[in-house]
Design a protein around this motif. Structure first.
Motif, PDB file in Angstrom:
ATOM      1  N   THR A 154       0.685  -1.284   0.072  1.00 14.09           N
ATOM      2  CA  THR A 154      -0.031   0.070  -0.011  1.00 14.09           C
ATOM      3  C   THR A 154       0.913   1.424   0.095  1.00 14.09           C
ATOM      4  N   ASP A 155       0.390   2.367  -0.467  1.00 18.69           N
ATOM      5  CA  ASP A 155       1.225   3.652  -0.644  1.00 18.69           C
ATOM      6  C   ASP A 155       0.559   4.455   0.089  1.00 18.69           C
ATOM      7  N   TYR A 156      -0.758   4.546   0.549  1.00 20.30           N
ATOM      8  CA  TYR A 156      -1.331   5.427   1.332  1.00 20.30           C
ATOM      9  C   TYR A 156      -2.192   4.819   2.200  1.00 20.30           C
ATOM     10  N   GLU A 157      -2.912   5.699   3.257  1.00 19.54           N
ATOM     11  CA  GLU A 157      -4.051   5.302   4.086  1.00 19.54           C
ATOM     12  C   GLU A 157      -5.273   5.118   3.160  1.00 19.54           C
ATOM     13  N   GLY A 158      -5.922   4.179   3.459  1.00 13.95           N
ATOM     14  CA  GLY A 158      -7.275   3.662   2.814  1.00 13.95           C
ATOM     15  C   GLY A 158      -6.942   2.909   1.525  1.00 13.95           C
ATOM     16  N   GLN A 159      -5.880   2.661   0.981  1.00 14.47           N
ATOM     17  CA  GLN A 159      -5.612   2.216  -0.443  1.00 14.47           C
ATOM     18  C   GLN A 159      -6.085   0.519  -0.083  1.00 14.47           C
ATOM     19  N   ALA A 160      -5.698  -0.028   0.998  1.00 12.11           N
ATOM     20  CA  ALA A 160      -5.917  -1.575   1.287  1.00 12.11           C
ATOM     21  C   ALA A 160      -7.424  -1.766   0.926  1.00 12.11           C
ATOM     22  N   LYS A 161      -8.390  -0.792   1.353  1.00  8.65           N
ATOM     23  CA  LYS A 161      -9.690  -1.128   1.033  1.00  8.65           C
ATOM     24  C   LYS A 161     -10.075  -1.319  -0.435  1.00  8.65           C
ATOM     25  N   LYS A 162      -9.467  -0.370  -1.053  1.00  6.16           N
ATOM     26  CA  LYS A 162      -9.577  -0.341  -2.813  1.00  6.16           C
ATOM     27  C   LYS A 162      -8.886  -1.848  -3.205  1.00  6.16           C
ATOM     28  N   LEU A 163      -7.775  -2.051  -2.948  1.00  7.27           N
ATOM     29  CA  LEU A 163      -7.127  -3.333  -3.364  1.00  7.27           C
ATOM     30  C   LEU A 163      -7.920  -4.631  -3.239  1.00  7.27           C
ATOM     31  N   ILE A 164      -8.416  -4.612  -1.765  1.00 11.84           N
ATOM     32  CA  ILE A 164      -9.331  -5.640  -1.524  1.00 11.84           C
ATOM     33  C   ILE A 164     -10.463  -5.832  -2.478  1.00 11.84           C
ATOM     34  N   GLU A 165     -11.034  -4.813  -2.701  1.00  8.52           N
ATOM     35  CA  GLU A 165     -12.202  -4.805  -3.792  1.00  8.52           C
ATOM     36  C   GLU A 165     -11.923  -5.383  -5.104  1.00  8.52           C
ATOM     37  N   LEU A 166     -10.558  -5.051  -5.491  1.00  6.42           N
ATOM     38  CA  LEU A 166     -10.335  -5.687  -6.715  1.00  6.42           C
ATOM     39  C   LEU A 166      -9.644  -7.013  -6.709  1.00  6.42           C
ATOM     40  N   MET A 167      -9.513  -7.556  -5.585  1.00  9.60           N
ATOM     41  CA  MET A 167      -8.499  -8.590  -5.449  1.00  9.60           C
ATOM     42  C   MET A 167      -9.212  -9.916  -5.986  1.00  9.60           C
ATOM     43  N   GLU A 168      -8.559 -10.758  -6.812  1.00  9.08           N
ATOM     44  CA  GLU A 168      -9.047 -11.991  -7.254  1.00  9.08           C
ATOM     45  C   GLU A 168      -8.945 -13.174  -6.283  1.00  9.08           C
ATOM     46  N   GLU A 169      -9.660 -14.176  -6.732  1.00 13.17           N
ATOM     47  CA  GLU A 169      -9.727 -15.340  -5.652  1.00 13.17           C
ATOM     48  C   GLU A 169      -8.447 -15.762  -5.263  1.00 13.17           C
TER      49      GLU A 169
END
Length: 369
Positions: free
Chosen positions: A103-118
């Motif tokens: 992650t590069d900034y606060e809150g980015q983990a939420k967006k990354l998880i929403e795009l995560m593949e199985e």
């Protein structure tokens, strides 16, 4: 003998330099001993991980895949180095195919998880803030029913790691904590944990594993770092000055809550045998001509006005709804602006990797309510 006497005389005549040299050598020896102990811990963990990697798999099986969400800014920017030295070698030696997402900034983990593949497993490497962002992004997904079944591993790299005492045996050694958490992922033992859903009037819900904290002690805890120059007295000073400024410290809050309900069973019930065809046809005809009346019982809400120093809603509570006033909340040690919120308990929503030693204790704590 004369040489020994001469050495002692020189040390006595230059006692300041001698004292300084002893202090430096003692600190250097302690530091080197600590580094040696860390190397021994890493070596032992890697040997255990190699045993997992040498196990044969069936021809139809595939290598396990893991997605790692790493927050390099955790632990004052040391998280990336801690992960690469202590956790990554263990996962590689065990034959786990890992994909590290930083992650590069606060809150980015939420967006990354929403795009995560199985993936076969999800590993969170960071602190309380990173973990909260990951589970919030995971449970906001439209297909969260499927992804919530993915086992989650937590590698404590942050300044606050509130969940670790429930999953791992914590110690004063950071390397030991990280290697123990990585090995718990390889052992494959999991435990279901409750999740709190905290929803405001307009914003999307936030999910927490530990709880919501609001009140005077939370406000003081957020100001302790301002008195760093007082050393060990900074905590007492923060409480003292806060008391002088804001006396009385009592907070007024209105709480509306539902009565306790039974938790769902831990295991799915045994599926009843399917009736014969004639019975099913007759049953459907009866429901078609005389549909059963649906009676919805109204929810019995109870409201209570409280005056308290601290309000702490933890995951073992049963579906409370809390409405607060001005100030700030702490949700899993992360600060949020206080507003009227609805807090609901999602029992046994996520599964986390755990070491077998603490599994029984944690299961008893989760299932006691």
């Amino acid at each position: 003998m004369a040489r020994v006497v001469k050495v002692f005389r020189t040390l006595r005549n230059h006692w300041k330099k001698s004292t300084f040299a002893v202090c430096v050598l003692s600190y250097g020896g302690y530091w080197l001993y600590g580094k040696h102990c860390d190397s021994v811990l890493r070596r032992e963990a890697c040997l255990l991980a190699r045993e997992y990697g040498q196990q044969q798999i069936a021809p139809q099986e595939r290598i396990r895949k893991a997605t790692v969400i790493l927050n390099p800014a955790a632990c004052n920017g040391k998280a990336n180095n801690l992960f690469e030295k202590n956790a990554a070698p263990i996962l590689h030696l065990a034959g786990v195919q890992i994909t590290v997402v930083k992650t590069d900034y606060e809150g980015q983990a939420k967006k990354l998880i929403e795009l995560m593949e199985e993936t076969d497993m999800l590993i969170v490497a960071g602190g309380d803030g990173t973990l909260q962002e990951v589970i919030t992004g995971l449970l906001r997904r439209p297909d969260q029913d499927v992804f919530s079944k993915t086992p989650i591993g937590f590698i404590p790299l942050g300044s606050h790691n509130s969940l670790s005492p429930s999953l791992h045996l914590l110690s004063d050694n950071k390397v030991k904590d990280i290697t123990s958490a990585a090995l718990s992922i390889l052992k494959g033992e999991t435990v279901p944990l409750d999740v709190l859903q905290i929803k405001g009037e307009k914003e999307q819900p936030v999910f927490a594993l530990m709880g919501l904290r609001w009140g005077a002690f939370r406000d003081v805890a957020s100001k302790i770092s301002k008195y760093w120059y007082l050393g060990p007295l900074k905590t007492n000073a923060a409480h003292w000055f806060s008391t002088l400024r804001e006396w009385p410290l009592v907070r007024d809050v209105s709480v509306s809550y539902l009565a306790p309900t039974l938790r769902p069973p831990d295991l799915p019930p045994v599926k009843a045998p399917r009736p014969n065809l004639i019975h099913r046809i007759i049953h459907r005809l009866k429901n078609y001509w005389n549909p059963p009346a649906e009676v919805e019982e109204p929810e019995k809400w109870e409201e209570q006005q409280l005056s308290t120093l601290e309000l702490f809603i933890q995951t073992h509570n049963k579906n409370p709804v809390e409405r607060g006033a001005s100030g700030f909340y702490n949700i899993d040690n992360e600060e949020y602006e206080a507003m009227p919120v609805e807090v609901r308990l999602l029992p046994r929503k996520l599964r986390f990797f755990i070491i077998p030693v603490t599994k029984t204790t944690t299961l008893q704590a989760v299932c006691c309510m």
